[in-house]
Motif scaffolding. Structure first.
Motif, mmCIF file in Angstrom:
data_model
loop_
_atom_site.group_PDB
_atom_site.id
_atom_site.type_symbol
_atom_site.label_atom_id
_atom_site.label_comp_id
_atom_site.label_asym_id
_atom_site.label_seq_id
_atom_site.Cartn_x
_atom_site.Cartn_y
_atom_site.Cartn_z
ATOM 1 N N UNK B 35 35.351 36.157 27.939
ATOM 2 C CA UNK B 35 35.485 36.793 26.634
ATOM 3 C C UNK B 35 36.837 36.413 26.040
ATOM 4 N N UNK B 37 39.630 38.196 23.214
ATOM 5 C CA UNK B 37 39.927 39.440 22.509
ATOM 6 C C UNK B 37 40.975 39.160 21.452
ATOM 7 N N UNK B 43 36.246 42.381 21.739
ATOM 8 C CA UNK B 43 35.935 41.344 22.724
ATOM 9 C C UNK B 43 34.689 40.584 22.291
ATOM 10 N N UNK B 45 31.939 37.455 23.521
ATOM 11 C CA UNK B 45 31.452 36.688 24.659
ATOM 12 C C UNK B 45 31.451 35.204 24.334
ATOM 13 N N UNK B 90 39.596 37.043 28.767
ATOM 14 C CA UNK B 90 39.245 37.850 29.929
ATOM 15 C C UNK B 90 38.027 37.254 30.622
ATOM 16 N N UNK B 104 36.666 43.389 35.167
ATOM 17 C CA UNK B 104 37.432 42.431 34.379
ATOM 18 C C UNK B 104 38.714 42.027 35.096
ATOM 19 N N UNK B 105 39.121 40.784 34.831
ATOM 20 C CA UNK B 105 40.433 40.336 35.265
ATOM 21 C C UNK B 105 41.508 40.891 34.354
ATOM 22 N N UNK B 106 42.763 40.519 34.652
ATOM 23 C CA UNK B 106 43.909 41.049 33.902
ATOM 24 C C UNK B 106 44.171 40.292 32.616
#
Lengths: 112, 113
Positions: B35, B37, B43, B45, B90, B104-106
């Motif tokens: 994603x 943002x 967000x 896709x 993300x 989700x990752x950071x």
């Protein structure tokens, strides 16, 4: 056109002051509505999935509900640690396949 | 158990440069997604994968490539960076189709100058 709208954009509450966040959607072929929490500088954290109108989910001070056109995230007696941006998302399925749409979020600030 | 790991955390690119954003998960999830943002946009896709060797486009796929050679890794490639690709990216993984109970990752903050 598929769309997800969240309101309000920002909300300030006193600690203990209950309120609700709204997520309205217009999608064809809804396959699920999701609530996430996002803290500054971090990735979203999953909270709830709702699949059908009338469904409710609860977690601590949060309760999510779903109707055919919108979802509400109710926050009961919030605490300062509930301050975050709350994101709503929907998954839909059509002849173009799976699609996934996020709203722009509600920024919640809980004041001690 | 690290969850979803993204590297790098920050990156500055010049217009026209290429790079790969890395994403790895250790939860044995079949579904992985990318994603972006942007302020006021929410967000969006970019691409997703339903398993090793299978990828599909999301809402905003142009300018990005993905591949999924293993269950664990899902890199995102920017072929020729443009200022419009300045964003926070993300990566997410999930048990079920993209978005469902996703981890989700950071995030990777990318600036294209």
């Amino acid at each position: 056109e598929d769309q997800v709208t969240q309101s309000p954009e920002a909300l300030r509450l006193q600690e203990g002051e209950s309120s609700s966040l709204n997520c309205s959607y217009t999608v064809s072929g809804l396959r699920g509505l999701f609530w996430y929490r996002q803290d500054p500088g971090k990735g979203p954290e999953f909270l709830f999935t709702l699949y059908s109108a009338g469904e409710e989910k609860e977690k601590e001070r949060l309760k999510a509900t779903l109707t055919k056109k919108e979802s509400f995230l109710h926050i009961t007696a919030p605490k300062p640690e509930d301050s975050a941006t709350y994101l709503c998302a929907v998954r839909s399925y059509s002849n173009t396949g799976n699609q996934f749409y996020f709203g722009t979020g509600t920024s919640l600030t809980v004041i001690p | 158990n690290a969850g979803v790991t993204q590297t790098p955390k920050f990156q500055v690119l010049k217009t026209g440069q290429s790079m790969t954003l890395q994403c790895a998960q250790d939860m044995n999830h079949e579904y992985m997604s990318w994603y972006r943002q942007d302020p006021g946009m929410g967000l969006r896709l970019i691409h997703y994968s339903v398993g090793a060797g299978i990828t599909d486009q999301g809402e905003v796929p142009n300018g990005y490539n993905v591949s999924r050679s293993t269950t664990e890794d899902f890199p995102l490639r920017l072929l020729s960076a443009a200022p419009s690709q300045t964003s926070v990216y993300f990566c997410a993984s999930s048990y079920n189709v993209p978005g469902t109970e996703a981890f989700f990752g950071q995030g990777t903050r990318l600036t294209v100058v």
